[in-house]
Design an enzyme around this catalytic site. Sequence first.
Site, PDB file in Angstrom:
ATOM      1  N   ASN A   9       0.843  -1.146  -0.113  1.00  0.00           N
ATOM      2  CA  ASN A   9       0.132   0.051   0.117  1.00  0.00           C
ATOM      3  C   ASN A   9       1.015   1.308   0.041  1.00  0.00           C
ATOM      4  O   ASN A   9       1.900   1.323   0.589  1.00  0.00           O
ATOM      5  CB  ASN A   9      -0.650   0.055   1.473  1.00  0.00           C
ATOM      6  CG  ASN A   9      -1.852  -1.007   1.550  1.00  0.00           C
ATOM      7  OD1 ASN A   9      -2.297  -1.389   0.510  1.00  0.00           O
ATOM      8  ND2 ASN A   9      -2.232  -1.327   2.695  1.00  0.00           N
ATOM      9  N   ASN A  41       5.590  -4.369   4.362  1.00  0.00           N
ATOM     10  CA  ASN A  41       6.232  -3.701   5.733  1.00  0.00           C
ATOM     11  C   ASN A  41       6.994  -4.868   6.248  1.00  0.00           C
ATOM     12  O   ASN A  41       8.234  -4.999   6.678  1.00  0.00           O
ATOM     13  CB  ASN A  41       5.318  -3.161   6.710  1.00  0.00           C
ATOM     14  CG  ASN A  41       4.569  -2.044   6.380  1.00  0.00           C
ATOM     15  OD1 ASN A  41       5.201  -1.486   5.491  1.00  0.00           O
ATOM     16  ND2 ASN A  41       3.300  -1.616   6.971  1.00  0.00           N
ATOM     17  N   GLY A 208       1.930  -5.119  22.117  1.00  0.00           N
ATOM     18  CA  GLY A 208       2.275  -3.770  21.999  1.00  0.00           C
ATOM     19  C   GLY A 208       3.681  -3.397  22.632  1.00  0.00           C
ATOM     20  O   GLY A 208       4.566  -4.275  22.678  1.00  0.00           O
ATOM     21  N   ALA A 209       3.704  -2.244  23.406  1.00  0.00           N
ATOM     22  CA  ALA A 209       4.799  -1.875  24.151  1.00  0.00           C
ATOM     23  C   ALA A 209       5.264  -2.798  25.145  1.00  0.00           C
ATOM     24  O   ALA A 209       6.458  -3.013  25.830  1.00  0.00           O
ATOM     25  CB  ALA A 209       4.992  -0.557  24.713  1.00  0.00           C
ATOM     26  N   ASP A 238       4.142  -5.189  12.068  1.00  0.00           N
ATOM     27  CA  ASP A 238       4.852  -5.769  10.809  1.00  0.00           C
ATOM     28  C   ASP A 238       6.256  -5.916  11.595  1.00  0.00           C
ATOM     29  O   ASP A 238       7.034  -7.014  10.843  1.00  0.00           O
ATOM     30  CB  ASP A 238       4.598  -4.652  10.009  1.00  0.00           C
ATOM     31  CG  ASP A 238       3.328  -4.582   9.579  1.00  0.00           C
ATOM     32  OD1 ASP A 238       2.450  -5.642   9.732  1.00  0.00           O
ATOM     33  OD2 ASP A 238       2.786  -3.662   9.097  1.00  0.00           O
ATOM     34  N   GLY A 273       6.574   6.531  10.152  1.00  0.00           N
ATOM     35  CA  GLY A 273       6.417   5.827   8.895  1.00  0.00           C
ATOM     36  C   GLY A 273       6.409   4.252   9.425  1.00  0.00           C
ATOM     37  O   GLY A 273       7.257   3.744  10.241  1.00  0.00           O
TER      38      GLY A 273
HETATM   39  O1  RIB Z   1       0.448  -2.386   9.774  1.00  0.00           O
HETATM   40  C1  RIB Z   1       0.388  -1.143   9.199  1.00  0.00           C
HETATM   41  C2  RIB Z   1      -0.186  -1.130   7.800  1.00  0.00           C
HETATM   42  O2  RIB Z   1      -1.398  -1.446   7.909  1.00  0.00           O
HETATM   43  C3  RIB Z   1       0.211   0.302   7.334  1.00  0.00           C
HETATM   44  O3  RIB Z   1       1.461   0.318   6.530  1.00  0.00           O
HETATM   45  C4  RIB Z   1      -1.054   0.175   6.077  1.00  0.00           C
HETATM   46  O4  RIB Z   1      -0.893   0.210   4.938  1.00  0.00           O
HETATM   47  C5  RIB Z   1      -1.795  -0.999   6.658  1.00  0.00           C
HETATM   48  O5  RIB Z   1      -1.874  -2.187   5.775  1.00  0.00           O
END
Ligand code: RIB
Length: 293
Positions: A9, A41, A208-209, A238, A273
Site C-alpha cells: 500500500n 512492511n 504492544g509496548a 509488522d 512511517g
Molecule cells: O500495519 C500497518 C500497515 O497497515 C500500514 O502500512 C497500512 O498500509 C496498513 O496495511
Amino acid sequence: MITVIGSINMDIVVETAVFPKQGETVFGQGFHTVPGGKGANQAVAVARLGGDVHMVGAVGNDAFGHELRTILQKETIQDQFVMTSETATGIANITLFEQDNRIIVVPGANNDVTEKEIDAAKALIEKSDLVIMQLEIPQQTVEYALNVCKQLGTKVLLNPAPAENFKAEWMDRVAYFTPNETECADIFKEDVEAALEQFPNQLIVTLGADGARYFDGQQHVFVKGFKTTPVDTTGAGDTFNGAFAYAMTIGLTLKKAVEFANIAASLSVEQFGAQGGMPEKEAVEQRLGGLNA
Ligand code: RIB
C-alpha cells in the site's frame, strides 16, 4: 529464504491534534505519503535485517505502484512475483492522533492477488524456509496459499490482520500465528490464557509496548517489550513479524526469536512511517546486548 505473500500500500498519513467529530472539519499538523501495506512492511523488516526475501503481491499501473516497486527493489526485496494490475494501487488512510493510529485500507490491486499468482510462485514457495502472510489480500487466496504451502511442506507464519478475514480451520496449516490481544479475542472468543493453552509454541500474542507471550506446553512465557518513546507506532506489529520470521529462519529458539522481534519493534517506533524506523540487524543486536549485559 523467506517469501512474503501479501499487501503493498501507499500510506496516506495525516497528523492531527484534534480528532474530528462526525460532520466536523479540523486542521491537521502534517501530511505524508509513505510506503506501507502489511505484506510489504513485513518484507522490508526481513530485508533490513539482512534476510533474503521475495514478495508475492500486486501494485497498480500508476504513480504509487511504480514508486512502491522501486522502493521494494531498493530494499533488496525480489519483486519478480509482484504483478502490475490494471486496478489502482492499494492505499491506507492513516490518522495519527495522540501517539496512536487509525487505519482505513482500500485494497485496490491487492484484491487482484489470486490463486493464479500463487500457482506462478509455487517453485519459490517450495524453496522457501518460511512463508509469511497477513489478511489484506483476498481470503480465498490466503486459503489457497495455505493449502499450497502444506502440500509443498513449507512452514507458514500467519499474522491475522485484519482479523475479520481469518478462518478457524486454518490453524492446522500454520506454524506460527501472531495476533495482537484484540485480534486474539476476536478470533478465539475466549480469554487469552485459554487460547494460548490450545496452541503451545504456535500462538504468539503480541502485547504492544509490553512485548509478547506464548504457552510453551508447560507454562505461560512472557517476553517483556523494550520501553522506548514512540514517535509513530504504525508498522510496529509488522516489524515484530518480519523480525520474528527472520530470527526463526536463522535458528534462534522461540524465546530468543520473540526477544529479537520485540527489540526490532521497539526500534521501529522511534521513527516516522511504517517502514521508516525498521532496524538493521546491528541495531537490534546492540540493544539486545545492552539488555543482556
Ligand atoms: O500495519 C500497518 C500497515 O497497515 C500500514 O502500512 C497500512 O498500509 C496498513 O496495511
